[in-house]
Design a protein around this motif. Structure first.
Motif, PDB file in Angstrom:
ATOM      1  N   UNK A 278       7.042  72.707  76.733  1.00  0.00           N
ATOM      2  CA  UNK A 278       6.155  71.842  75.925  1.00  0.00           C
ATOM      3  C   UNK A 278       6.919  71.195  74.772  1.00  0.00           C
ATOM      4  N   UNK A 279       7.799  71.971  74.139  1.00  0.00           N
ATOM      5  CA  UNK A 279       8.591  71.421  73.018  1.00  0.00           C
ATOM      6  C   UNK A 279       9.481  70.293  73.519  1.00  0.00           C
ATOM      7  N   UNK A 280      10.050  70.475  74.714  1.00  0.00           N
ATOM      8  CA  UNK A 280      10.920  69.431  75.276  1.00  0.00           C
ATOM      9  C   UNK A 280      10.116  68.156  75.536  1.00  0.00           C
ATOM     10  N   UNK A 281       8.919  68.323  76.082  1.00  0.00           N
ATOM     11  CA  UNK A 281       8.068  67.146  76.373  1.00  0.00           C
ATOM     12  C   UNK A 281       7.711  66.423  75.079  1.00  0.00           C
ATOM     13  N   UNK A 282       7.480  67.219  74.029  1.00  0.00           N
ATOM     14  CA  UNK A 282       7.111  66.612  72.732  1.00  0.00           C
ATOM     15  C   UNK A 282       8.311  65.854  72.153  1.00  0.00           C
ATOM     16  N   UNK A 283       9.453  66.492  72.188  1.00  0.00           N
ATOM     17  CA  UNK A 283      10.670  65.909  71.592  1.00  0.00           C
ATOM     18  C   UNK A 283      11.105  64.649  72.339  1.00  0.00           C
ATOM     19  N   UNK A 284      10.963  64.680  73.674  1.00  0.00           N
ATOM     20  CA  UNK A 284      11.459  63.530  74.463  1.00  0.00           C
ATOM     21  C   UNK A 284      10.342  62.550  74.801  1.00  0.00           C
ATOM     22  N   UNK A 285       9.096  62.981  74.448  1.00  0.00           N
ATOM     23  CA  UNK A 285       7.941  62.134  74.728  1.00  0.00           C
ATOM     24  C   UNK A 285       7.848  61.757  76.206  1.00  0.00           C
ATOM     25  N   UNK A 286       8.252  62.734  77.047  1.00  0.00           N
ATOM     26  CA  UNK A 286       8.089  62.497  78.493  1.00  0.00           C
ATOM     27  C   UNK A 286       7.681  63.782  79.207  1.00  0.00           C
ATOM     28  N   UNK A 287       6.904  63.597  80.230  1.00  0.00           N
ATOM     29  CA  UNK A 287       6.386  64.710  81.015  1.00  0.00           C
ATOM     30  C   UNK A 287       7.548  65.355  81.780  1.00  0.00           C
ATOM     31  N   UNK A 288       7.519  66.663  81.886  1.00  0.00           N
ATOM     32  CA  UNK A 288       8.544  67.342  82.693  1.00  0.00           C
ATOM     33  C   UNK A 288       7.893  67.820  83.986  1.00  0.00           C
ATOM     34  N   UNK A 289       8.589  67.599  85.073  1.00  0.00           N
ATOM     35  CA  UNK A 289       8.090  68.007  86.379  1.00  0.00           C
ATOM     36  C   UNK A 289       8.426  69.483  86.619  1.00  0.00           C
ATOM     37  N   UNK A 290       7.401  70.344  86.620  1.00  0.00           N
ATOM     38  CA  UNK A 290       7.716  71.759  86.866  1.00  0.00           C
ATOM     39  C   UNK A 290       6.606  72.422  87.659  1.00  0.00           C
ATOM     40  N   UNK A 291       6.987  73.557  88.271  1.00  0.00           N
ATOM     41  CA  UNK A 291       5.977  74.354  88.990  1.00  0.00           C
ATOM     42  C   UNK A 291       6.213  75.830  88.681  1.00  0.00           C
ATOM     43  N   UNK A 292       5.129  76.588  88.771  1.00  0.00           N
ATOM     44  CA  UNK A 292       5.244  78.033  88.534  1.00  0.00           C
ATOM     45  C   UNK A 292       5.612  78.681  89.866  1.00  0.00           C
TER      46      UNK A 292
END
Ligand code: WQD
Length: 339
Positions: A278-292
């Motif tokens: 979430x911090x990465x998405x906030x800092x880069x202002x882009x969605x990260x593609x991930x799965x659990x």
């Protein structure tokens, strides 16, 4: 003051060489280039204005180590990074890890004893703690049976240093137990560049964001933590590098309380995998593609540092935030990919 940095072209090593040179130390780097590139020398020079002396050296080659120290016997201190460090690989190839992480340490220490090189900083890891009984974890927490040959080599290495400290006339050692190093230098000249698919979380995140990887797999969200994902203490690599200069100066100025000291080098803050995402998405202002996905065998649920000893005795404290680290990691990734 000439300081030998083994593995000085690697991720943490190169950042430490920059900080040493920024503090006026003359540095000689040895590296076998197994997990680094020779152009890091130019990159270090572009940051600190000084190109460190360099010699390619395979520390597993005992005669080569002996002849190196015959040539360079004006070394005032050693910061020893050179080692293999991939947990998974160590399970597949334990002998590589026992040879590369332990034989090399013995050869180096034999030369320290021969030439009375007194100041030795060892790159250890919070891995030695295994799954902590209580958190935050202090340096007096019990060392637990390692869950990988990699972790075991760090434990055995510390034992070798303790045993030697009981008999050596000269050796003074500080072992720094790193938590999870992340990020890159603000110039994006140096950073983490894993060979092949990244094992560690943050390079996998940045490579996913850069489109090199399809998506990030989050290894489990069913742990007994707030959001179900594992907790770690992520420390900016520049803060970690600075800790090595502080530790070296503690020894050079004979401020150490004993001839073998251990310090946790972390931020003291725990962050979950999903918090990092979430911090990465906030800092880069882009969605990260991930799965659990399923849990990764060997992962500890939660580990983060009690940093009082490093803060109060060593006189070092992490200054940079998780966001700083993630921002620098992303800037580095984009630079590497020419984005
Ligand atoms: C962190 C968290 C994973 C990758 C190891 C060594 C340690 C040091 C750093 C050398 C865990 C999760 C990871 C991914 C994920 N090594 N993760 N998806 O295992 O804490 O520490 O590397 O200096 O000594 O033990 O670091 O970055 O591999 O994992 O979900 O693709 O991220 O499960 O919870 P780790 P890591």
């Amino acid at each position: 003051m000439k300081i030998l940095v083994t593995g000085g072209l690697g991720y943490i090593g190169s950042h430490t060489v920059v900080e040493l040179q920024n503090n006026g130390y003359k540095v000689i780097v040895i590296d076998n280039l197994s997990n680094s590139a020779i152009d890091v020398l130019e990159r270090i020079e572009s940051i600190s204005g000084i190109r460190p002396e360099y010699q390619e050296l395979e520390l597993r080659d005992k005669p080569a180590v002996i002849s190196f120290f015959q040539k360079h016997n004006d070394i005032h201190g050693i910061i020893h990074f050179a080692a293999s460090k991939a947990v998974g690989e160590s399970i597949e190839n334990p002998l590589l890890y026992y040879e590369n992480n332990l034989n090399t340490l013995v050869y180096l220490l034999q030369e320290c004893e021969k030439y009375a090189i007194a100041n030795f900083i060892f790159s250890s890891s919070c891995t030695v703690y295994g799954e902590p009984d209580s958190l935050p974890i202090t340096e007096s927490a019990p060392v637990k049976k390692a869950t990988s040959p990699y972790g075991n080599t760090k434990q055995i290495a510390e034992e070798i240093l303790v045993d030697l400290s009981h008999v050596s006339e000269t050796l003074q050692t500080i072992a720094l137990r790193y938590f999870n190093p992340i990020g890159a230098h603000k110039t994006a000249e140096i950073g983490e560049l894993p060979k092949g698919a990244p094992q560690n979380l943050v390079p996998f995140i940045t490579q996913t964001a850069a489109g090199i990887r399809e998506e990030l797999s989050v290894f489990g969200d069913d742990y007994a933590t707030e959001d179900g994902s594992c907790i770690r203490d992520y420390i900016h690599v520049v803060d970690l590098a600075k800790a090595h200069v502080v530790a070296l100066e503690r020894l050079l100025n004979k401020k150490n309380a004993s001839n073998y000291e251990v310090f946790n080098i972390g931020t003291g803050r725990g962050s979950s995998v999903l918090e990092v995402v979430n911090a990465f998405e906030k800092v880069t202002n882009q969605k990260l593609n991930y799965k659990i996905v399923d849990r990764r065998p060997g992962d500890v649920v939660s580990v983060y540092a009690d940093t009082h000893k490093a803060n109060n005795e060593l006189g070092w404290k992490a200054e940079k935030s998780m966001e700083d680290a993630l921002e620098s990691a992303w800037k580095w990734e984009k630079k590497v990919r020419g984005m």
